[in-house]
Design a protein around this motif. Structure first.
Motif, PDB file in Angstrom:
ATOM      1  N   GLY A 226       1.570  20.024  -7.100  1.00  0.00           N
ATOM      2  CA  GLY A 226       1.754  19.208  -5.915  1.00  0.00           C
ATOM      3  C   GLY A 226       0.693  19.480  -4.862  1.00  0.00           C
ATOM      4  N   PHE A 227       0.857  18.806  -3.730  1.00  0.00           N
ATOM      5  CA  PHE A 227      -0.108  18.913  -2.649  1.00  0.00           C
ATOM      6  C   PHE A 227       0.642  18.731  -1.342  1.00  0.00           C
ATOM      7  CE2 PHE A 227       0.268  14.631  -4.151  1.00  0.00           C
ATOM      8  CZ  PHE A 227       0.370  13.873  -3.000  1.00  0.00           C
ATOM      9  N   GLY A 228      -0.018  19.048  -0.253  1.00  0.00           N
ATOM     10  CA  GLY A 228       0.607  18.887   1.049  1.00  0.00           C
ATOM     11  C   GLY A 228       0.931  17.436   1.338  1.00  0.00           C
ATOM     12  N   MET A 229       2.082  17.212   1.960  1.00  0.00           N
ATOM     13  CA  MET A 229       2.486  15.844   2.271  1.00  0.00           C
ATOM     14  C   MET A 229       1.473  15.174   3.193  1.00  0.00           C
ATOM     15  SD  MET A 229       5.710  14.472   4.473  1.00  0.00           S
ATOM     16  CE  MET A 229       5.673  12.768   5.058  1.00  0.00           C
ATOM     17  N   GLU A 230       1.118  13.948   2.854  1.00  0.00           N
ATOM     18  CA  GLU A 230       0.214  13.152   3.672  1.00  0.00           C
ATOM     19  C   GLU A 230       0.992  12.030   4.340  1.00  0.00           C
ATOM     20  OE1 GLU A 230      -2.674  11.806   0.908  1.00  0.00           O
ATOM     21  OE2 GLU A 230      -3.811  13.676   0.909  1.00  0.00           O
ATOM     22  N   LEU A 231       0.499  11.593   5.468  1.00  0.00           N
ATOM     23  CA  LEU A 231       1.135  10.483   6.156  1.00  0.00           C
ATOM     24  C   LEU A 231       0.958   9.195   5.362  1.00  0.00           C
ATOM     25  CD1 LEU A 231       0.082  11.130   9.863  1.00  0.00           C
ATOM     26  CD2 LEU A 231       2.257  11.655   8.779  1.00  0.00           C
ATOM     27  N   GLY A 232       1.899   8.271   5.544  1.00  0.00           N
ATOM     28  CA  GLY A 232       1.798   6.977   4.893  1.00  0.00           C
ATOM     29  C   GLY A 232       0.538   6.246   5.318  1.00  0.00           C
ATOM     30  N   ARG A 233      -0.112   5.600   4.370  1.00  0.00           N
ATOM     31  CA  ARG A 233      -1.362   4.905   4.674  1.00  0.00           C
ATOM     32  C   ARG A 233      -1.161   3.849   5.773  1.00  0.00           C
ATOM     33  NH1 ARG A 233      -3.276   8.640   2.229  1.00  0.00           N
ATOM     34  NH2 ARG A 233      -3.765   8.650   0.002  1.00  0.00           N
ATOM     35  N   MET A 234      -0.013   3.184   5.755  1.00  0.00           N
ATOM     36  CA  MET A 234       0.228   2.100   6.701  1.00  0.00           C
ATOM     37  C   MET A 234       1.072   2.543   7.890  1.00  0.00           C
ATOM     38  SD  MET A 234      -1.518  -0.127   5.213  1.00  0.00           S
ATOM     39  CE  MET A 234      -1.211  -1.443   6.377  1.00  0.00           C
ATOM     40  N   MET A 235       1.216   3.845   8.091  1.00  0.00           N
ATOM     41  CA  MET A 235       1.997   4.339   9.229  1.00  0.00           C
ATOM     42  C   MET A 235       1.287   3.992  10.529  1.00  0.00           C
ATOM     43  SD  MET A 235       3.130   8.241  10.100  1.00  0.00           S
ATOM     44  CE  MET A 235       3.743   8.668  11.728  1.00  0.00           C
TER      45      MET A 235
ATOM     46  N   VAL B 224      -3.720  -1.196  -4.366  1.00  0.00           N
ATOM     47  CA  VAL B 224      -4.436  -0.295  -5.289  1.00  0.00           C
ATOM     48  C   VAL B 224      -5.855  -0.055  -4.790  1.00  0.00           C
ATOM     49  CG1 VAL B 224      -5.338  -0.069  -7.620  1.00  0.00           C
ATOM     50  CG2 VAL B 224      -3.030  -0.950  -7.272  1.00  0.00           C
ATOM     51  N   ILE B 225      -6.513  -1.114  -4.351  1.00  0.00           N
ATOM     52  CA  ILE B 225      -7.877  -0.979  -3.847  1.00  0.00           C
ATOM     53  C   ILE B 225      -7.909  -0.039  -2.638  1.00  0.00           C
ATOM     54  CG2 ILE B 225      -9.795  -2.222  -2.776  1.00  0.00           C
ATOM     55  CD1 ILE B 225      -8.995  -4.646  -4.467  1.00  0.00           C
ATOM     56  N   VAL B 226      -6.946  -0.210  -1.733  1.00  0.00           N
ATOM     57  CA  VAL B 226      -6.887   0.649  -0.542  1.00  0.00           C
ATOM     58  C   VAL B 226      -6.704   2.105  -0.938  1.00  0.00           C
ATOM     59  CG1 VAL B 226      -5.512   1.214   1.495  1.00  0.00           C
ATOM     60  CG2 VAL B 226      -6.068  -1.165   0.998  1.00  0.00           C
ATOM     61  N   GLU B 227      -5.793   2.371  -1.875  1.00  0.00           N
ATOM     62  CA  GLU B 227      -5.524   3.754  -2.293  1.00  0.00           C
ATOM     63  C   GLU B 227      -6.744   4.365  -2.970  1.00  0.00           C
ATOM     64  OE1 GLU B 227      -3.209   7.204  -2.663  1.00  0.00           O
ATOM     65  OE2 GLU B 227      -2.985   5.385  -1.445  1.00  0.00           O
ATOM     66  N   VAL B 228      -7.400   3.605  -3.839  1.00  0.00           N
ATOM     67  CA  VAL B 228      -8.594   4.128  -4.523  1.00  0.00           C
ATOM     68  C   VAL B 228      -9.701   4.434  -3.517  1.00  0.00           C
ATOM     69  CG1 VAL B 228     -10.443   3.534  -6.127  1.00  0.00           C
ATOM     70  CG2 VAL B 228      -8.071   3.014  -6.707  1.00  0.00           C
ATOM     71  N   VAL B 229      -9.901   3.532  -2.570  1.00  0.00           N
ATOM     72  CA  VAL B 229     -10.938   3.755  -1.559  1.00  0.00           C
ATOM     73  C   VAL B 229     -10.638   5.007  -0.750  1.00  0.00           C
ATOM     74  CG1 VAL B 229     -11.945   2.831   0.564  1.00  0.00           C
ATOM     75  CG2 VAL B 229     -11.623   1.339  -1.410  1.00  0.00           C
TER      76      VAL B 229
ATOM     77  N   PRO C 166       0.807  -1.230   0.000  1.00  0.00           N
ATOM     78  CA  PRO C 166       0.000   0.000   0.000  1.00  0.00           C
ATOM     79  C   PRO C 166       0.833   1.269   0.000  1.00  0.00           C
ATOM     80  CG  PRO C 166      -0.836  -1.578   1.605  1.00  0.00           C
ATOM     81  CD  PRO C 166       0.486  -2.086   1.148  1.00  0.00           C
ATOM     82  N   THR C 167       2.000   1.220   0.653  1.00  0.00           N
ATOM     83  CA  THR C 167       2.867   2.399   0.700  1.00  0.00           C
ATOM     84  C   THR C 167       3.407   2.731  -0.682  1.00  0.00           C
ATOM     85  OG1 THR C 167       3.494   1.850   2.977  1.00  0.00           O
ATOM     86  CG2 THR C 167       4.919   3.384   1.777  1.00  0.00           C
ATOM     87  N   LEU C 168       3.844   1.724  -1.418  1.00  0.00           N
ATOM     88  CA  LEU C 168       4.375   1.970  -2.764  1.00  0.00           C
ATOM     89  C   LEU C 168       3.261   2.390  -3.724  1.00  0.00           C
ATOM     90  CD1 LEU C 168       6.957  -0.956  -3.116  1.00  0.00           C
ATOM     91  CD2 LEU C 168       7.357   1.414  -2.432  1.00  0.00           C
ATOM     92  N   ILE C 169       2.075   1.829  -3.564  1.00  0.00           N
ATOM     93  CA  ILE C 169       0.949   2.257  -4.401  1.00  0.00           C
ATOM     94  C   ILE C 169       0.594   3.711  -4.096  1.00  0.00           C
ATOM     95  CG2 ILE C 169      -1.476   1.860  -4.930  1.00  0.00           C
ATOM     96  CD1 ILE C 169       0.442  -0.226  -6.081  1.00  0.00           C
ATOM     97  N   GLN C 170       0.633   4.094  -2.833  1.00  0.00           N
ATOM     98  CA  GLN C 170       0.390   5.483  -2.466  1.00  0.00           C
ATOM     99  C   GLN C 170       1.438   6.402  -3.093  1.00  0.00           C
ATOM    100  OE1 GLN C 170       0.609   6.282   1.725  1.00  0.00           O
ATOM    101  NE2 GLN C 170       0.074   8.445   1.514  1.00  0.00           N
ATOM    102  N   ALA C 171       2.699   5.955  -3.093  1.00  0.00           N
ATOM    103  CA  ALA C 171       3.759   6.745  -3.715  1.00  0.00           C
ATOM    104  C   ALA C 171       3.538   6.879  -5.218  1.00  0.00           C
ATOM    105  CB  ALA C 171       5.117   6.101  -3.431  1.00  0.00           C
TER     106      ALA C 171
END
Length: 830
Positions: free
Chosen positions: A651-660, A722-727, A362-367
């Protein structure tokens, strides 16, 4: 981050401390349980007891021996560690955890083993406190106990294995030549098994946002020692396995090349073992399964050798990018080829592989999504003059990231600029008292990546920049508050971890009653050879620390060492007390002022040229240096603040990692992350359990099936990411978000500096600032710490400086339960 009200704190930290420690103790218990099982295998009596009391009652309904082995390994090694990870994602919140979870051990040891009080001859009278197990653990020692000793102890089983071979020789009537072959095979198989077993947890320390490391309070950089130890240990035993197999190949009557090159009939899709493989038990089998076994093993060993050589320290230091790419590519190929070689090893690697994929995918998909959304928004790039090309980068942050940035100091992010390289690089981040919602980090061009990065950042087009964070180990503020004095030692840009830690400590001390505050004094020793960097950090950060400390009544001693100055330091030279000139303008604002009034800027420039401390001149001529670098006139060419030339709307403001882990304040907000981690973990296990072929492959179909399901497993985790990021992206407008308290940093008004006497080195004032010339000595660094009862030493800088300080602390520290100085190391040179 301002001081929150009691009501807000109660809302933010609803779990009692004992509950918040559940993930820590469950992780420790899971690791100890698995390690105890490993040790039990070396004792016949212990193993018989485990089999009688645990295995037989639990698995009595299972008739298949392979299923029993699978279930036993699942219960002993897979379920405990993965359950601890799932529990961590659910329970861990952003409430501060205790800095020392085993303080009771320290109290016992400190009561038994004590230091002799300082004598009058030593010049001070203090009761030295034994701080055994309070400081940062030695991760080489931890790796030895977690990975080294348990698996090396399996060598004891060589004796039992050889005895078993002797009994088989008697039973089947083997001659001496056959007995020697079987002995060699016995050593080979056992060595290979230990090499496999050593990699049981090796991916957990390198997984993105590893929740178990957060539960234990370990930094990912420190925990990397466990990964390194596991790799070296595995390579050693796998190497023994390969060498002994070569001996067997040369001893066998058939040609060596026929041992590992399957004939044409073995490449058939549904080929069966040939009749030449005698079915009689005890005979040697030379069929397709043996040849596929040897071929895949040979390929895996060649890949492992390349992987190991490219992971050595000298290779990593000379070309980090090549090391990173080879590690990813050949590491993946090594795992795949090893599973094809011996599919049963997937049972031992299951917790490591599924844990890594569930955390990292999920982290790499978010990236990847961040890449196509334009990356993070860089609001400002400050080129620091006379600093060997250093730049300070300002990045906008989302509300949750801003809160997390100011909640815990000394965090770092992983940065990737696809235009330059796909490799991720760590950078320590911090914020400023006047702008708590902006993330900052320093870049010093010392390698191919950082040189190109500074060129891109100071160019006319901002590169797409991706940040993944935050990463951190234990809370440095909580650790510092365990001591009555801390000494901070850093060099160059390695001061960045402490640019957030020092103000956080000042706020923490000032918020407590005077009598209850354990930490009473802070000493900073910073060595820097670039005059521009020295002045920039002093004017923009260190001077603010002085103001905050003076207003809060906190004792703060700052010593800056200008290592670029000629000559050596004498007792009278360079030791006078000075107060750094507080400059509210950054270099870009100075440039604007110089454009408005060129006469005043020239005058100021001339004065700055002549400013000196004890005969050493600081060059502060920003105007002339910018003119030389960017053009004839700084009023019409590129200014020091390069944000005006960038496309800041992108760009946009930095967001925390989904799996942090530990992002939120309550368990309620942890549920989505808990599901996103737990669901693929157990679905991946079911996929492997139901589809994997655990027997040796005998044809190309079985070999391809094993490889296919391995690849499907990886793509399955990626698809779930991918599903997690899209959701998340689609539902964020409908899903309620946690509300963070508005936080502001109170900046103290300018203080009266008349009490600072330049000629008085032994000034008793709370806040002091010294500039010395030359490299720091251990006497200068350790002076304040030696006068403290329970000192802590925080280090970050060049390797030589760190070794020098650690060597000095070892003079009073020992392995026999005595710890005078607690050392905390922030790795800087990777």
């Amino acid at each position: 981050m301002g001081v929150d009200s009691e009501a807000n704190q109660e809302h933010r930290f609803p779990l009692p401390p004992l509950t918040r420690l559940f993930p820590f103790w469950f992780t420790v218990a899971a690791a100890l349980w698995s390690i105890s099982i490993v040790y039990a295998w070396n004792s016949d009596k212990a193993w018989e007891a485990i089999q009688k009391d645990i295995i037989d009652p639990l698995f009595k309904s299972i008739k298949d021996p392979v299923a029993v082995d699978w279930s036993f390994i699942l219960g002993c090694f897979t379920v405990p560690i993965l359950f601890a990870a799932c529990l961590g994602y659910l329970i861990l919140t952003n409430a501060p955890l205790p800095a020392n979870q085993i303080s009771w051990v320290n109290r016992i040891v400190a009561f038994i083993v004590r230091f002799r009080p300082a004598s009058a001859e030593e010049g001070y009278h203090i009761a030295k406190k034994n701080q055994f197990l309070i400081g940062e653990p030695n991760f080489n020692v931890l790796a030895l106990f977690i990975v080294g000793l348990p698996f090396i102890s399996q060598c004891i089983y060589f004796k039992n294995s050889l005895e078993y071979t002797e009994n088989e020789a008697v039973e089947y009537g083997w001659d001496q030549e056959r007995l020697q072959r079987e002995r060699t095979l016995s050593v080979s198989y056992l060595s290979g098994w230990i090499g496999i077993f050593a990699l049981m947890w090796f991916l957990i320390p390198v997984a993105r946002h590893s929740v178990l490391l957060v539960a234990l309070g370990w930094s990912p950089v420190h925990a990397l020692r466990i990964h390194i130890w596991a790799g070296h240990l595995s390579f050693t035993f796998v190497g023994i396995h390969a060498l002994t197999m070569l001996i067997v190949w040369f001893q066998d009557p058939i040609p060596v090349y026929q041992q590992f090159i399957p004939p044409a009939n073995c490449w058939a899709w549904n080929a069966n073992n040939t009749s030449s493989e005698l079915e009689e038990e005890g005979e040697i089998h030379y069929g397709c399964s043996w040849q596929w076994f040897n071929l895949t093993g040979l390929i895996a060993m060649i890949i492992f050798i390349i992987l190991w050589v490219s992971s050595l320290h000298w290779f990593r230091r000379r070309n980090y990018r090549l090391f990173y790419l080879m590690h990813v590519i050949f590491g993946t190929l090594m795992l795949l080829s090893s599973l094809l070689h011996y599919a049963f090893m997937v049972m031992y690697w299951l917790p490591s592989i599924t844990y890594y994929l569930a955390s990292t995918s999920p982290t790499l998909i978010q990236a990847l999504a961040s890449r196509y959304r334009g990356g993070v928004k860089i609001t400002k790039v400050v080129a620091i003059e006379d600093s060997s090309g250093c730049v300070e980068v300002h990045v906008d942050t989302a509300n949750d990231a801003a809160y997390a940035l100011n909640r815990m100091p000394s965090q770092f992010v992983k940065l990737c600029v696809p235009k330059i390289s796909v490799v991720w690089h760590p950078f320590t981040v911090f914020s400023h008292a006047h702008d708590a919602k902006t993330l900052r980090f320093l870049v010093r061009p010392v390698g191919p990546f950082t040189r190109e990065l500074t060129n891109q950042l100071t160019g006319s087009i901002r590169p797409v920049t991706i940040l993944d964070g935050f990463y951190c180990g234990a809370n440095r503020c909580q650790q510092a508050l365990l001591h009555d004095h801390i000494t901070i030692v850093s060099g160059g840009v390695a001061i960045t971890p402490f640019l957030s830690m020092i103000p956080a400590l000042i706020r923490e001390i000032s918020s407590k009653p005077t009598k209850s505050a354990t930490l009473r004094s802070i000493s900073l020793h910073w060595a820097c050879r670039e005059n521009g960097l020295l002045l920039y950090i002093t004017n923009n950060y260190l001077s603010n620390f002085q103001e905050q400390a003076a207003a809060a009544g906190v004792k703060l001693d700052i010593t800056v060492y200008n290592t670029n100055a000629a000559g050596t330091t004498t007792d009278d030279e360079g030791r006078r007390m000075i107060m750094a000139q507080k400059t509210s303008n950054t270099l870009d604002e100075t440039m604007q002022d110089s454009c408005l009034n060129s006469d005043d800027s020239k005058k100021s420039s001339e004065e700055s040229k002549n400013s000196s401390v004890e005969g050493v001149t600081f060059v502060l001529d920003e105007v002339s240096s910018v003119t030389e670098k960017y053009g004839e006139s700084p009023c019409t060419n590129i200014p020091t603040d390069l944000s005006n030339n960038q496309n800041t709307d992108a760009g946009f403001g930095m967001e925390l990692g989904r799996m942090m882990p530990a992002r939120f304040s309550t368990i309620y907000w942890n549920i989505p992350t808990f599901v996103a981690f737990s669901l693929p973990i157990w679905l991946g296990f079911v996929l492997i359990h139901e589809t994997y072929i655990l027997d040796e492959p005998v044809n190309f179909k079985e070999l391809s099936t094993t490889a296919f399901y391995t690849v499907i497993l990886v793509f399955g985790f990626a698809a779930f990411g991918v599903i997690v990021e899209v959701v998340v992206l689609k539902m964020r407008s409908h899903w309620p978000s946690e509300r963070f308290d508005d936080f502001e940093l109170e900046v103290a008004a300018p203080i009266d500096t008349t009490w600072l006497k330049e000629e008085d080195e032994t000034n008793d004032s709370l806040v002091t600032f010294k500039v010395l010339f030359g490299r720091p000595t251990t006497e200068q660094i350790m002076k304040e710490a030696r006068h403290a009862e329970s000192p802590g030493i925080f280090l970050c800088g060049p390797e030589k400086m760190i070794k020098m300080v650690k060597g000095e602390t070892r003079k009073e520290n020992s392995w026999l339960g005595r710890t005078r100085f607690c050392v905390y190391d922030e790795p800087f040179e990777f």
